[in-house]
Design a protein around this motif. Structure first.
Motif, mmCIF file in Angstrom:
data_model
loop_
_atom_site.group_PDB
_atom_site.id
_atom_site.type_symbol
_atom_site.label_atom_id
_atom_site.label_comp_id
_atom_site.label_asym_id
_atom_site.label_seq_id
_atom_site.Cartn_x
_atom_site.Cartn_y
_atom_site.Cartn_z
ATOM 1 N N LEU A 1 0.815 -1.202 0.000
ATOM 2 C CA LEU A 1 0.000 0.000 0.000
ATOM 3 C C LEU A 1 0.857 1.265 0.000
ATOM 4 O O LEU A 1 0.431 2.314 -0.460
ATOM 5 N N LEU A 2 2.069 1.170 0.538
ATOM 6 C CA LEU A 2 2.933 2.340 0.667
ATOM 7 C C LEU A 2 4.037 2.392 -0.379
ATOM 8 O O LEU A 2 4.942 3.202 -0.280
ATOM 9 N N THR A 3 3.973 1.527 -1.387
ATOM 10 C CA THR A 3 4.985 1.537 -2.440
ATOM 11 C C THR A 3 4.312 1.811 -3.777
ATOM 12 O O THR A 3 3.232 1.317 -4.048
ATOM 13 N N ASN A 4 4.977 2.585 -4.597
ATOM 14 C CA ASN A 4 4.484 2.846 -5.951
ATOM 15 C C ASN A 4 5.344 2.050 -6.911
ATOM 16 O O ASN A 4 6.523 2.325 -7.078
ATOM 17 N N LYS A 5 4.741 1.074 -7.532
ATOM 18 C CA LYS A 5 5.477 0.216 -8.456
ATOM 19 C C LYS A 5 5.242 0.637 -9.905
ATOM 20 O O LYS A 5 5.397 -0.151 -10.816
ATOM 21 N N GLY A 6 4.853 1.878 -10.103
ATOM 22 C CA GLY A 6 4.629 2.371 -11.449
ATOM 23 C C GLY A 6 3.269 2.059 -12.012
ATOM 24 O O GLY A 6 2.982 2.378 -13.151
ATOM 25 N N ASN A 7 2.388 1.453 -11.229
ATOM 26 C CA ASN A 7 1.070 1.101 -11.748
ATOM 27 C C ASN A 7 0.066 2.233 -11.548
ATOM 28 O O ASN A 7 -1.040 2.157 -12.032
ATOM 29 N N ARG A 8 0.452 3.279 -10.838
ATOM 30 C CA ARG A 8 -0.439 4.415 -10.632
ATOM 31 C C ARG A 8 0.199 5.644 -11.257
ATOM 32 O O ARG A 8 1.170 6.184 -10.756
ATOM 33 N N GLN A 9 -0.351 6.088 -12.378
ATOM 34 C CA GLN A 9 0.178 7.228 -13.106
ATOM 35 C C GLN A 9 -0.579 8.485 -12.685
ATOM 36 O O GLN A 9 -1.813 8.463 -12.575
ATOM 37 N N PRO A 10 0.141 9.592 -12.455
ATOM 38 C CA PRO A 10 -0.556 10.835 -12.110
ATOM 39 C C PRO A 10 -1.333 11.372 -13.308
ATOM 40 O O PRO A 10 -1.000 11.106 -14.459
ATOM 41 N N THR A 11 -2.353 12.146 -13.005
ATOM 42 C CA THR A 11 -3.156 12.726 -14.070
ATOM 43 C C THR A 11 -2.380 13.853 -14.751
ATOM 44 O O THR A 11 -1.322 14.279 -14.285
ATOM 45 N N PHE A 12 -2.922 14.359 -15.841
ATOM 46 C CA PHE A 12 -2.268 15.423 -16.590
ATOM 47 C C PHE A 12 -2.133 16.693 -15.754
ATOM 48 O O PHE A 12 -1.122 17.385 -15.811
ATOM 49 N N LEU A 13 -3.157 17.036 -14.978
ATOM 50 C CA LEU A 13 -3.153 18.280 -14.216
ATOM 51 C C LEU A 13 -2.438 18.180 -12.872
ATOM 52 O O LEU A 13 -2.221 19.206 -12.230
ATOM 53 N N ALA A 14 -2.071 16.994 -12.436
ATOM 54 C CA ALA A 14 -1.490 16.842 -11.102
ATOM 55 C C ALA A 14 -0.235 17.680 -10.877
ATOM 56 O O ALA A 14 -0.138 18.354 -9.852
ATOM 57 N N PRO A 15 0.747 17.714 -11.783
ATOM 58 C CA PRO A 15 1.943 18.499 -11.496
ATOM 59 C C PRO A 15 1.760 20.007 -11.659
ATOM 60 O O PRO A 15 2.553 20.777 -11.133
ATOM 61 N N ILE A 16 0.723 20.442 -12.376
ATOM 62 C CA ILE A 16 0.576 21.871 -12.620
ATOM 63 C C ILE A 16 -0.633 22.490 -11.920
ATOM 64 O O ILE A 16 -0.842 23.698 -12.018
ATOM 65 N N TRP A 17 -1.416 21.711 -11.199
ATOM 66 C CA TRP A 17 -2.641 22.229 -10.591
ATOM 67 C C TRP A 17 -2.349 23.301 -9.542
ATOM 68 O O TRP A 17 -2.936 24.389 -9.584
ATOM 69 N N ASN A 18 -1.462 23.034 -8.594
ATOM 70 C CA ASN A 18 -1.192 24.008 -7.538
ATOM 71 C C ASN A 18 -0.540 25.290 -8.057
ATOM 72 O O ASN A 18 -0.933 26.379 -7.621
#
Length: 118
Positions: free
Chosen positions: A12-29
């Protein structure tokens, strides 16, 4: 016997690359901060009873400042979440008896059958 996959708490606490961020995630804030900065410039002009779009340099400065603050707080939040996950992962590794691996259950196995009372 239930042949469903096993739930490992560390997964649950590891990201194995199976969860991709959305397009707006890095630029939303940063975008939200820039819009808020522009709104602050409009509000300041309105408060001083000037035309809301007067002083374009103020609008540009507040927009850039808001975008920079949005980016800064986004990076700080990412650092905080990464540190929190590392602490939790380390705690789970040190206390494996408190976090046993369990079989996944479906809703049908957990919920009781429902009979309407009329």
């Amino acid at each position: 016997m239930n042949s469903s996959p096993v739930n490992d708490p560390l997964e649950l606490l590891t990201n194995k690359g199976n969860r991709q961020p959305t397009f707006l995630a890095p630029i939303w804030n940063p975008i939200a901060g820039a819009v808020a900065g522009f709104g602050v410039a409009l509000f300041v002009n309105w408060g001083f009873r000037k035309p809301v779009f007067s002083g374009i340099q103020k609008h540009i400065a507040f927009t850039l400042l808001g975008g920079a603050l949005g980016s800064y707080f986004d990076n700080k939040r990412d650092q905080y979440v990464a540190k929190r996950d590392a602490v939790l992962r380390h705690y789970i590794e040190l206390h494996p008896d408190d976090f046993p691996k369990t079989n996944r259950k479906k809703y049908g196995e957990v919920l009781e059958s429902w009979v309407p009372v009329r």
